[in-house]
Design a protein around this motif. Structure first.
Motif, PDB file in Angstrom:
ATOM      1  N   LEU A   1       0.803  -1.225   0.000  1.00  0.00           N
ATOM      2  CA  LEU A   1       0.000   0.000   0.000  1.00  0.00           C
ATOM      3  C   LEU A   1       0.833   1.271   0.000  1.00  0.00           C
ATOM      4  N   ALA A   2       2.131   1.156   0.228  1.00  0.00           N
ATOM      5  CA  ALA A   2       2.979   2.345   0.292  1.00  0.00           C
ATOM      6  C   ALA A   2       4.359   2.010  -0.241  1.00  0.00           C
ATOM      7  N   GLY A   3       5.124   3.067  -0.518  1.00  0.00           N
ATOM      8  CA  GLY A   3       6.493   2.873  -0.968  1.00  0.00           C
ATOM      9  C   GLY A   3       6.610   2.865  -2.479  1.00  0.00           C
ATOM     10  N   ARG A   4       7.781   2.517  -2.937  1.00  0.00           N
ATOM     11  CA  ARG A   4       8.088   2.552  -4.365  1.00  0.00           C
ATOM     12  C   ARG A   4       7.247   1.570  -5.175  1.00  0.00           C
ATOM     13  N   PHE A   5       6.911   0.429  -4.568  1.00  0.00           N
ATOM     14  CA  PHE A   5       6.181  -0.621  -5.275  1.00  0.00           C
ATOM     15  C   PHE A   5       4.712  -0.706  -4.842  1.00  0.00           C
ATOM     16  N   ARG A   6       4.118   0.411  -4.441  1.00  0.00           N
ATOM     17  CA  ARG A   6       2.723   0.376  -3.981  1.00  0.00           C
ATOM     18  C   ARG A   6       1.805  -0.090  -5.121  1.00  0.00           C
ATOM     19  N   GLY A   7       0.839  -0.915  -4.752  1.00  0.00           N
ATOM     20  CA  GLY A   7      -0.079  -1.473  -5.734  1.00  0.00           C
ATOM     21  C   GLY A   7       0.366  -2.816  -6.283  1.00  0.00           C
ATOM     22  N   LYS A   8       1.606  -3.216  -5.974  1.00  0.00           N
ATOM     23  CA  LYS A   8       2.129  -4.497  -6.457  1.00  0.00           C
ATOM     24  C   LYS A   8       1.738  -5.621  -5.501  1.00  0.00           C
ATOM     25  N   ARG A   9       1.666  -6.829  -6.053  1.00  0.00           N
ATOM     26  CA  ARG A   9       1.404  -8.022  -5.243  1.00  0.00           C
ATOM     27  C   ARG A   9       2.713  -8.759  -5.019  1.00  0.00           C
ATOM     28  N   VAL A  10       2.938  -9.191  -3.793  1.00  0.00           N
ATOM     29  CA  VAL A  10       4.179  -9.879  -3.429  1.00  0.00           C
ATOM     30  C   VAL A  10       3.856 -11.126  -2.603  1.00  0.00           C
ATOM     31  N   VAL A  11       4.850 -11.990  -2.459  1.00  0.00           N
ATOM     32  CA  VAL A  11       4.693 -13.220  -1.669  1.00  0.00           C
ATOM     33  C   VAL A  11       5.423 -13.033  -0.344  1.00  0.00           C
ATOM     34  N   PHE A  12       4.742 -13.291   0.760  1.00  0.00           N
ATOM     35  CA  PHE A  12       5.349 -13.194   2.095  1.00  0.00           C
ATOM     36  C   PHE A  12       6.186 -14.437   2.370  1.00  0.00           C
ATOM     37  N   LEU A  13       7.450 -14.220   2.791  1.00  0.00           N
ATOM     38  CA  LEU A  13       8.364 -15.340   3.040  1.00  0.00           C
ATOM     39  C   LEU A  13       8.493 -15.654   4.528  1.00  0.00           C
ATOM     40  N   LYS A  14       8.852 -14.625   5.341  1.00  0.00           N
ATOM     41  CA  LYS A  14       8.977 -14.843   6.794  1.00  0.00           C
ATOM     42  C   LYS A  14       9.034 -13.497   7.496  1.00  0.00           C
ATOM     43  N   GLN A  15       8.902 -13.537   8.831  1.00  0.00           N
ATOM     44  CA  GLN A  15       9.025 -12.331   9.648  1.00  0.00           C
ATOM     45  C   GLN A  15      10.441 -12.263  10.202  1.00  0.00           C
ATOM     46  N   LEU A  16      11.071 -11.100  10.083  1.00  0.00           N
ATOM     47  CA  LEU A  16      12.439 -10.917  10.559  1.00  0.00           C
ATOM     48  C   LEU A  16      12.441 -10.569  12.052  1.00  0.00           C
ATOM     49  N   GLU A  17      13.631 -10.544  12.646  1.00  0.00           N
ATOM     50  CA  GLU A  17      13.771 -10.256  14.084  1.00  0.00           C
ATOM     51  C   GLU A  17      13.263  -8.862  14.436  1.00  0.00           C
ATOM     52  N   SER A  18      13.380  -7.915  13.500  1.00  0.00           N
ATOM     53  CA  SER A  18      12.915  -6.542  13.748  1.00  0.00           C
ATOM     54  C   SER A  18      11.397  -6.430  13.739  1.00  0.00           C
ATOM     55  N   GLY A  19      10.701  -7.491  13.304  1.00  0.00           N
ATOM     56  CA  GLY A  19       9.250  -7.461  13.212  1.00  0.00           C
ATOM     57  C   GLY A  19       8.754  -7.152  11.811  1.00  0.00           C
ATOM     58  N   LEU A  20       9.662  -6.745  10.907  1.00  0.00           N
ATOM     59  CA  LEU A  20       9.280  -6.444   9.533  1.00  0.00           C
ATOM     60  C   LEU A  20       9.078  -7.736   8.738  1.00  0.00           C
ATOM     61  N   LEU A  21       8.337  -7.624   7.643  1.00  0.00           N
ATOM     62  CA  LEU A  21       8.031  -8.783   6.814  1.00  0.00           C
ATOM     63  C   LEU A  21       9.012  -8.860   5.654  1.00  0.00           C
ATOM     64  N   LEU A  22       9.522 -10.053   5.392  1.00  0.00           N
ATOM     65  CA  LEU A  22      10.382 -10.288   4.235  1.00  0.00           C
ATOM     66  C   LEU A  22       9.504 -10.750   3.082  1.00  0.00           C
ATOM     67  N   VAL A  23       9.491  -9.976   1.992  1.00  0.00           N
ATOM     68  CA  VAL A  23       8.628 -10.294   0.841  1.00  0.00           C
ATOM     69  C   VAL A  23       9.453 -10.274  -0.433  1.00  0.00           C
ATOM     70  N   SER A  24       8.909 -10.898  -1.468  1.00  0.00           N
ATOM     71  CA  SER A  24       9.516 -10.874  -2.805  1.00  0.00           C
ATOM     72  C   SER A  24       8.421 -10.993  -3.840  1.00  0.00           C
ATOM     73  N   GLY A  25       8.639 -10.392  -5.026  1.00  0.00           N
ATOM     74  CA  GLY A  25       7.633 -10.338  -6.079  1.00  0.00           C
ATOM     75  C   GLY A  25       7.147 -11.650  -6.653  1.00  0.00           C
ATOM     76  N   PRO A  26       7.999 -12.554  -7.106  1.00  0.00           N
ATOM     77  CA  PRO A  26       9.455 -12.429  -7.208  1.00  0.00           C
ATOM     78  C   PRO A  26       9.882 -11.427  -8.280  1.00  0.00           C
ATOM     79  N   TYR A  27      11.171 -11.103  -8.285  1.00  0.00           N
ATOM     80  CA  TYR A  27      11.707 -10.051  -9.141  1.00  0.00           C
ATOM     81  C   TYR A  27      11.482 -10.348 -10.621  1.00  0.00           C
ATOM     82  N   LYS A  28      11.619 -11.601 -11.028  1.00  0.00           N
ATOM     83  CA  LYS A  28      11.462 -11.965 -12.446  1.00  0.00           C
ATOM     84  C   LYS A  28      10.012 -11.864 -12.911  1.00  0.00           C
TER      85      LYS A  28
END
Length: 238
Positions: A101-128
């Motif tokens: 919903l925000a940032g450079r890639f707002r409106g894009k769909r991504v796949v959630f991989l895991k939650q990092l120690e900081s609490g943030l979500l690790l996601v990827s498009g994937p890039y290809k």
């Protein structure tokens, strides 16, 4: 007629920080590592002359200020709370397709991989598929959809942590003269690390294999999301 530098005698028009900024004094500051200096004691014992003066007296090393501030200086409140990573929403599980919903890639769909120690979500498009690389995202700025990718067979590298996204420290100009001559020069763009590129390809290959098992999922991830007039996200099912 030039404006006076003083509002009244003894009171300047500008503060010390404003004067330093106007004169550019910050450019001439040189940072150097100095050896640790032992702190000076608050009081010192001195010998006092005279029979009725007690021979010795404890004297403060620094004099108390002659004037004191009329306003109370606010002291920062000491907090006993410890920072904890945010709890993951129940709708977000490994493999869930999220909408940014925000940032450079707002409106894009991504796949959630895991939650990092900081609490943030690790996601990827994937890039290809849609051009979104491995990124950290706050869960407050995503919408979780009901679409999922099977990630049970995928093993993520231990290198994918918060340190992976840390930016390399860049050294600036040492003096004002160096900064002046470096102003006109074009800055060289740093090449993307080969190790990170290899890790991105590795994650992409395993993700794309899992995505292709579901029909039309590649097209779904490539399409962007948006709202039209009269549409409200809280009234929609994803």
């Amino acid at each position: 007629m030039a404006r006076s530098k003083e509002l009244v005698p003894g009171v300047g028009r500008f503060s010390r920080s404003q004067v330093a900024a106007k004169r550019g004094l910050y450019k001439g500051l040189k940072k150097s590592e100095k050896p640790a200096v032992e702190p000076t004691p608050e009081t010192v014992e001195k010998t006092i002359g005279g029979n009725n003066n007690g021979e010795k007296r404890i004297v403060p090393t620094s004099k108390a200020p002659r004037f004191y501030s009329a306003e109370d200086v606010r002291q920062p409140k000491k907090s006993r709370k410890t920072a904890k990573p945010s709890q993951l929403r129940s709708s977000i599980t490994p493999g869930t397709v999220l909408i940014l919903l925000a940032g450079r890639f707002r409106g894009k769909r991504v796949v959630f991989l895991k939650q990092l120690e900081s609490g943030l979500l690790l996601v990827s498009g994937p890039y290809k598929v849609n051009g979104v690389p491995l990124r950290r995202v706050n869960q407050a700025y995503v919408i979780a959809t009901s679409t999922k990718v099977e990630l049970e067979s995928i093993k993520l590298s231990d290198e994918l942590n918060d340190a992976y996204f840390a930016k390399p420290s860049s050294k600036g100009a040492k003096s004002a003269e160096e900064e002046f001559f470096e102003e006109g020069k074009p800055k060289e763009k740093e090449a993307f690390p080969a190790s990170k590129a290899a890790l991105q390809k590795e994650v992409d290959s395993t993700l794309i294999t899992a995505i292709k098992k579901t029909e039309n999922l590649v097209k779904y991830l490539r399409s962007t999301w948006g709202l039209s007039k009269g549409q409200y996200p809280h009234q929609m099912a994803f």
